[in-house]
Motif scaffolding. Structure first.
Motif, short mmCIF file in Angstrom:
data_model
loop_
_atom_site.label_atom_id
_atom_site.label_comp_id
_atom_site.label_asym_id
_atom_site.label_seq_id
_atom_site.Cartn_x
_atom_site.Cartn_y
_atom_site.Cartn_z
N GLU A 39 85.12 60.34 99.45
CA GLU A 39 86.35 60.25 100.25
C GLU A 39 86.06 59.63 101.62
N LEU A 40 84.97 60.03 102.24
CA LEU A 40 84.62 59.53 103.56
C LEU A 40 84.30 58.04 103.55
N LEU A 41 83.77 57.57 102.43
CA LEU A 41 83.42 56.15 102.34
C LEU A 41 84.65 55.25 102.26
N HIS A 42 85.83 55.84 102.16
CA HIS A 42 87.06 55.04 102.19
C HIS A 42 87.45 54.65 103.61
N LEU A 43 86.74 55.19 104.60
CA LEU A 43 87.00 54.79 105.98
C LEU A 43 86.50 53.36 106.16
N PRO A 44 87.39 52.40 106.44
CA PRO A 44 86.96 50.98 106.48
C PRO A 44 85.84 50.71 107.46
N GLU A 45 85.89 51.32 108.64
CA GLU A 45 84.87 51.07 109.65
C GLU A 45 83.50 51.56 109.21
N LEU A 46 83.48 52.59 108.38
CA LEU A 46 82.21 53.10 107.87
C LEU A 46 81.74 52.30 106.66
N ALA A 47 82.67 51.92 105.82
CA ALA A 47 82.34 51.20 104.60
C ALA A 47 81.65 49.87 104.88
N ALA A 48 81.88 49.30 106.07
CA ALA A 48 81.30 48.02 106.43
C ALA A 48 79.85 48.14 106.88
N ASN A 49 79.36 49.36 107.09
CA ASN A 49 78.01 49.56 107.58
C ASN A 49 77.02 49.61 106.42
N PRO A 50 75.94 48.83 106.46
CA PRO A 50 75.00 48.82 105.33
C PRO A 50 74.31 50.17 105.12
N PHE A 51 74.28 51.02 106.14
CA PHE A 51 73.65 52.32 106.03
C PHE A 51 74.68 53.45 105.93
N LYS A 52 75.84 53.12 105.40
CA LYS A 52 76.95 54.07 105.38
C LYS A 52 76.60 55.41 104.73
N GLU A 53 75.93 55.37 103.60
CA GLU A 53 75.61 56.62 102.92
C GLU A 53 74.49 57.37 103.62
N ARG A 54 73.56 56.64 104.20
CA ARG A 54 72.51 57.27 104.99
C ARG A 54 73.12 57.97 106.20
N LEU A 55 74.09 57.33 106.85
CA LEU A 55 74.76 57.94 107.99
C LEU A 55 75.40 59.27 107.61
N LEU A 56 76.12 59.27 106.49
CA LEU A 56 76.79 60.48 106.04
C LEU A 56 75.78 61.58 105.72
N GLY A 65 76.07 64.37 102.44
CA GLY A 65 77.11 63.40 102.78
C GLY A 65 78.50 63.96 102.83
N ASN A 66 78.69 65.22 102.43
CA ASN A 66 80.01 65.86 102.51
C ASN A 66 80.19 66.45 103.91
N MET A 67 81.40 66.32 104.47
CA MET A 67 81.60 66.75 105.85
C MET A 67 82.94 67.42 106.07
N ASN A 68 82.93 68.41 106.97
CA ASN A 68 84.20 68.90 107.50
C ASN A 68 84.53 68.09 108.77
N PHE A 69 85.63 68.42 109.41
CA PHE A 69 86.04 67.61 110.55
C PHE A 69 85.04 67.69 111.70
N GLU A 70 84.48 68.84 111.95
CA GLU A 70 83.56 68.98 113.08
C GLU A 70 82.33 68.11 112.91
N GLN A 71 81.82 68.02 111.69
CA GLN A 71 80.67 67.14 111.43
C GLN A 71 81.08 65.67 111.55
N PHE A 72 82.26 65.35 111.04
CA PHE A 72 82.77 63.99 111.14
C PHE A 72 82.96 63.59 112.60
N LEU A 73 83.50 64.50 113.39
CA LEU A 73 83.71 64.25 114.82
C LEU A 73 82.38 64.01 115.53
N ASP A 74 81.39 64.82 115.20
CA ASP A 74 80.06 64.65 115.79
C ASP A 74 79.49 63.29 115.45
N MET A 75 79.62 62.86 114.20
CA MET A 75 79.12 61.55 113.79
C MET A 75 79.83 60.44 114.54
#
Length: 203
Positions: free
Chosen positions: A55-72, A81-91
């Motif tokens: 679900e998070l990988l559907h964020l366009p700005e993240l999907a464009a990053n070659p390390f998208k899954e590593r970031l998550l 790679g699964n996140m709640n809002f607080e983890q997403f906000l921190d990232m």
């Protein structure tokens, strides 16, 4: 601001503001973008559901990053790679233009340290190069078959990729132990023009 405006009260927003590089308004904007990734979960679970990596990988700005899954993986508490809002906000806070250079160096080191041993070795750097060569590759590591496919589709040979990785270690390894420590990495990245731009996402 619709759902985002009523999601958190002023004291909660103030706490988020203290813990991140965002203003209260920016926190609400990030929550709005998070909510849009899974409206059904927001409706059924509440303001802070856990979103899957998919679900998070559907964020366009993240999907464009070659390390998208590593970031998550790096920013998720369980490393899955699964996140709640607080983890997403921190990232998103650490990926924002407001985050200082040292913060970006810290998480970039974790992203490049594929085997998680606290050092960036030649194999780690080869993985980095392969992800940069073929940004469309998915996953946090490459299987031998994926590695061969990426190399076959690139202008670089296996030997050239290995040579580049060895050269990077040679230039950054200050204590000559054959790998890049955090201090080596910090020293090298702090002098590299454009490093911060490579780890910046603006929502």
């Amino acid at each position: 601001m619709g759902q985002g405006a009523s999601a958190y009260d002023q004291s909660e927003l103030a706490e988020f503001q203290d813990l991140t590089y965002f203003t209260k308004r920016e926190v609400l904007h990030v929550h709005k973008r998070f909510s849009a990734l899974s409206p059904d979960k927001m409706k059924n679970v509440g303001r802070n559901p856990v979103l899957s990596k998919e679900e998070l990988l559907h964020l366009p700005e993240l999907a464009a990053n070659p390390f998208k899954e590593r970031l998550l993986d790096v920013f998720s508490d369980n490393g899955d790679g699964n996140m709640n809002f607080e983890q997403f906000l921190d990232m998103m806070s650490q990926l924002s233009s407001k985050a200082p250079l040292e913060t970006k160096i810290d998480f970039a080191f974790k992203i490049y340290d594929f085997n998680g041993d606290g050092q960036i070795c030649e194999k780690d750097l080869e993985q980095v190069l392969l992800f940069l060569i073929q940004p469309a590759v998915t996953g946090t590591t490459l299987t031998s078959e994926e590695r061969a496919q990426v190399i076959n589709n690139s202008a670089l040979s296996e030997e050239e990729i290995s040579k580049i990785a060895k050269k990077v270690i040679e230039e950054m390894d200050m204590d000559d132990d054959g790998s890049i420590s955090y201090l080596d990495f910090k020293h090298g990245m702090s002098k590299l023009n454009g490093f911060e731009e490579s780890f910046k996402i603006t929502l």
